[in-house]
Design a protein around this motif. Structure first.
Motif, PDB file in Angstrom:
ATOM      1  N   GLY A  55       0.803  -1.222   0.000  1.00  0.00           N
ATOM      2  CA  GLY A  55       0.000   0.000   0.000  1.00  0.00           C
ATOM      3  C   GLY A  55       0.833   1.267   0.000  1.00  0.00           C
ATOM      4  O   GLY A  55       0.292   2.368  -0.061  1.00  0.00           O
ATOM      5  N   ASP A  56       2.156   1.118   0.032  1.00  0.00           N
ATOM      6  CA  ASP A  56       3.035   2.293   0.111  1.00  0.00           C
ATOM      7  C   ASP A  56       3.176   3.026  -1.215  1.00  0.00           C
ATOM      8  O   ASP A  56       3.558   4.196  -1.241  1.00  0.00           O
ATOM      9  N   SER A  57       2.924   2.333  -2.296  1.00  0.00           N
ATOM     10  CA  SER A  57       3.099   2.934  -3.610  1.00  0.00           C
ATOM     11  C   SER A  57       1.803   2.891  -4.394  1.00  0.00           C
ATOM     12  O   SER A  57       1.148   1.839  -4.461  1.00  0.00           O
ATOM     13  N   THR A  58       1.429   4.037  -4.957  1.00  0.00           N
ATOM     14  CA  THR A  58       0.239   4.117  -5.802  1.00  0.00           C
ATOM     15  C   THR A  58       0.588   4.894  -7.059  1.00  0.00           C
ATOM     16  O   THR A  58       1.418   5.811  -7.031  1.00  0.00           O
ATOM     17  N   VAL A  59      -0.033   4.511  -8.168  1.00  0.00           N
ATOM     18  CA  VAL A  59       0.169   5.219  -9.424  1.00  0.00           C
ATOM     19  C   VAL A  59      -1.184   5.430 -10.082  1.00  0.00           C
ATOM     20  O   VAL A  59      -2.139   4.691  -9.828  1.00  0.00           O
ATOM     21  N   TYR A  60      -1.231   6.447 -10.945  1.00  0.00           N
ATOM     22  CA  TYR A  60      -2.495   6.809 -11.588  1.00  0.00           C
ATOM     23  C   TYR A  60      -2.259   7.179 -13.050  1.00  0.00           C
ATOM     24  O   TYR A  60      -1.209   7.724 -13.407  1.00  0.00           O
ATOM     25  N   ALA A  61      -3.269   6.935 -13.855  1.00  0.00           N
ATOM     26  CA  ALA A  61      -3.269   7.465 -15.207  1.00  0.00           C
ATOM     27  C   ALA A  61      -3.426   8.979 -15.128  1.00  0.00           C
ATOM     28  O   ALA A  61      -4.083   9.503 -14.220  1.00  0.00           O
ATOM     29  N   ASP A  62      -2.836   9.681 -16.081  1.00  0.00           N
ATOM     30  CA  ASP A  62      -2.921  11.148 -16.072  1.00  0.00           C
ATOM     31  C   ASP A  62      -4.365  11.639 -16.081  1.00  0.00           C
ATOM     32  O   ASP A  62      -4.682  12.670 -15.490  1.00  0.00           O
ATOM     33  N   SER A  63      -5.237  10.899 -16.735  1.00  0.00           N
ATOM     34  CA  SER A  63      -6.621  11.326 -16.888  1.00  0.00           C
ATOM     35  C   SER A  63      -7.409  11.328 -15.578  1.00  0.00           C
ATOM     36  O   SER A  63      -8.456  11.963 -15.490  1.00  0.00           O
ATOM     37  N   LYS A 113      -5.624  11.485 -12.386  1.00  0.00           N
ATOM     38  CA  LYS A 113      -4.775  11.983 -11.300  1.00  0.00           C
ATOM     39  C   LYS A 113      -5.412  13.198 -10.633  1.00  0.00           C
ATOM     40  O   LYS A 113      -5.887  14.110 -11.302  1.00  0.00           O
ATOM     41  N   GLY A 114      -5.429  13.172  -9.313  1.00  0.00           N
ATOM     42  CA  GLY A 114      -6.033  14.270  -8.566  1.00  0.00           C
ATOM     43  C   GLY A 114      -7.513  14.106  -8.312  1.00  0.00           C
ATOM     44  O   GLY A 114      -8.096  14.836  -7.505  1.00  0.00           O
ATOM     45  N   ARG A 115      -8.142  13.157  -8.987  1.00  0.00           N
ATOM     46  CA  ARG A 115      -9.583  12.926  -8.812  1.00  0.00           C
ATOM     47  C   ARG A 115      -9.858  11.549  -8.201  1.00  0.00           C
ATOM     48  O   ARG A 115     -10.825  11.389  -7.456  1.00  0.00           O
ATOM     49  N   MET A 138     -13.583   7.616  -6.407  1.00  0.00           N
ATOM     50  CA  MET A 138     -13.627   8.424  -7.625  1.00  0.00           C
ATOM     51  C   MET A 138     -14.432   9.686  -7.336  1.00  0.00           C
ATOM     52  O   MET A 138     -15.626   9.608  -7.028  1.00  0.00           O
ATOM     53  N   ASN A 139     -13.768  10.811  -7.404  1.00  0.00           N
ATOM     54  CA  ASN A 139     -14.411  12.111  -7.175  1.00  0.00           C
ATOM     55  C   ASN A 139     -14.393  12.929  -8.451  1.00  0.00           C
ATOM     56  O   ASN A 139     -13.646  12.638  -9.389  1.00  0.00           O
ATOM     57  N   SER A 140     -15.193  13.972  -8.465  1.00  0.00           N
ATOM     58  CA  SER A 140     -15.254  14.887  -9.622  1.00  0.00           C
ATOM     59  C   SER A 140     -15.406  14.113 -10.926  1.00  0.00           C
ATOM     60  O   SER A 140     -14.689  14.366 -11.908  1.00  0.00           O
ATOM     61  N   LEU A 141     -16.316  13.195 -10.936  1.00  0.00           N
ATOM     62  CA  LEU A 141     -16.486  12.321 -12.097  1.00  0.00           C
ATOM     63  C   LEU A 141     -16.932  13.095 -13.320  1.00  0.00           C
ATOM     64  O   LEU A 141     -17.701  14.078 -13.226  1.00  0.00           O
ATOM     65  N   LYS A 142     -16.446  12.650 -14.462  1.00  0.00           N
ATOM     66  CA  LYS A 142     -16.742  13.282 -15.747  1.00  0.00           C
ATOM     67  C   LYS A 142     -17.428  12.260 -16.657  1.00  0.00           C
ATOM     68  O   LYS A 142     -17.238  11.052 -16.493  1.00  0.00           O
ATOM     69  N   PRO A 143     -18.164  12.727 -17.646  1.00  0.00           N
ATOM     70  CA  PRO A 143     -18.786  11.777 -18.582  1.00  0.00           C
ATOM     71  C   PRO A 143     -17.775  10.833 -19.227  1.00  0.00           C
ATOM     72  O   PRO A 143     -18.098   9.670 -19.486  1.00  0.00           O
ATOM     73  N   GLU A 144     -16.569  11.317 -19.451  1.00  0.00           N
ATOM     74  CA  GLU A 144     -15.554  10.457 -20.066  1.00  0.00           C
ATOM     75  C   GLU A 144     -15.027   9.375 -19.139  1.00  0.00           C
ATOM     76  O   GLU A 144     -14.250   8.521 -19.562  1.00  0.00           O
ATOM     77  N   ASP A 145     -15.435   9.391 -17.890  1.00  0.00           N
ATOM     78  CA  ASP A 145     -15.092   8.298 -16.973  1.00  0.00           C
ATOM     79  C   ASP A 145     -16.058   7.113 -17.114  1.00  0.00           C
ATOM     80  O   ASP A 145     -15.846   6.062 -16.499  1.00  0.00           O
ATOM     81  N   THR A 146     -17.086   7.285 -17.903  1.00  0.00           N
ATOM     82  CA  THR A 146     -18.050   6.207 -18.115  1.00  0.00           C
ATOM     83  C   THR A 146     -17.368   4.997 -18.747  1.00  0.00           C
ATOM     84  O   THR A 146     -16.713   5.111 -19.781  1.00  0.00           O
TER      85      THR A 146
END
Length: 123
Positions: free
Chosen positions: A55-63, A65-67, A83-91
């Motif tokens: 659990g010490d390391s996490t990575v995210y896709a740029d799309s 990141k931050g959400r 998942m916060n600040s969801l966008k239609p493109e997260d569908t």
């Protein structure tokens, strides 16, 4: 090779939040890297996020990141994707899977794909 079970998807308005869960009853996930992937209609499956076995390391896709935030509770044998600040493109249909080590954000799934959980972001 494991087949994990995803849950927590649903329909949410843009800007909303969902928390996905991933696990498998009776299976100790402590030793595994776990990744979240998604596949939108007509698109290839893509990696969203991954967490190390500790659990010490996490990575995210740029799309995302931050959400999105990935976390794990090894006592509950569960990995989460907040998942916060969801966008239609997260569908997409979201899947979790064990992965190769992912500290360098270059990882692949290993094991079998489960059913996934549908996330739909729409007003």
């Amino acid at each position: 090779q494991l087949q994990l079970v995803e849950s927590g998807g649903g329909l949410v308005q843009p800007g909303g939040s969902l928390r996905l869960s991933c696990g498998k009853s009776g299976v100790n996930l402590d030793y595994y890297y776990i990744g979240w992937f998604r596949q939108a209609p007509g698109k290839a499956r893509e990696g969203v996020s991954c967490i190390s076995n500790s659990g010490d390391s996490t990575v995210y896709a740029d799309s995302v990141k931050g959400r999105f935030t990935i976390s794990r509770d090894n006592a509950k044998n569960t990995v989460y994707l907040q998942m916060n600040s969801l966008k239609p493109e997260d569908t997409a249909v979201y899947y979790c899977a064990t992965t190769t080590p992912c500290e360098d954000n270059d990882y692949e799934s290993i094991g079998f794909w489960g059913q996934g959980t549908q996330v739909t972001v729409s007003s």
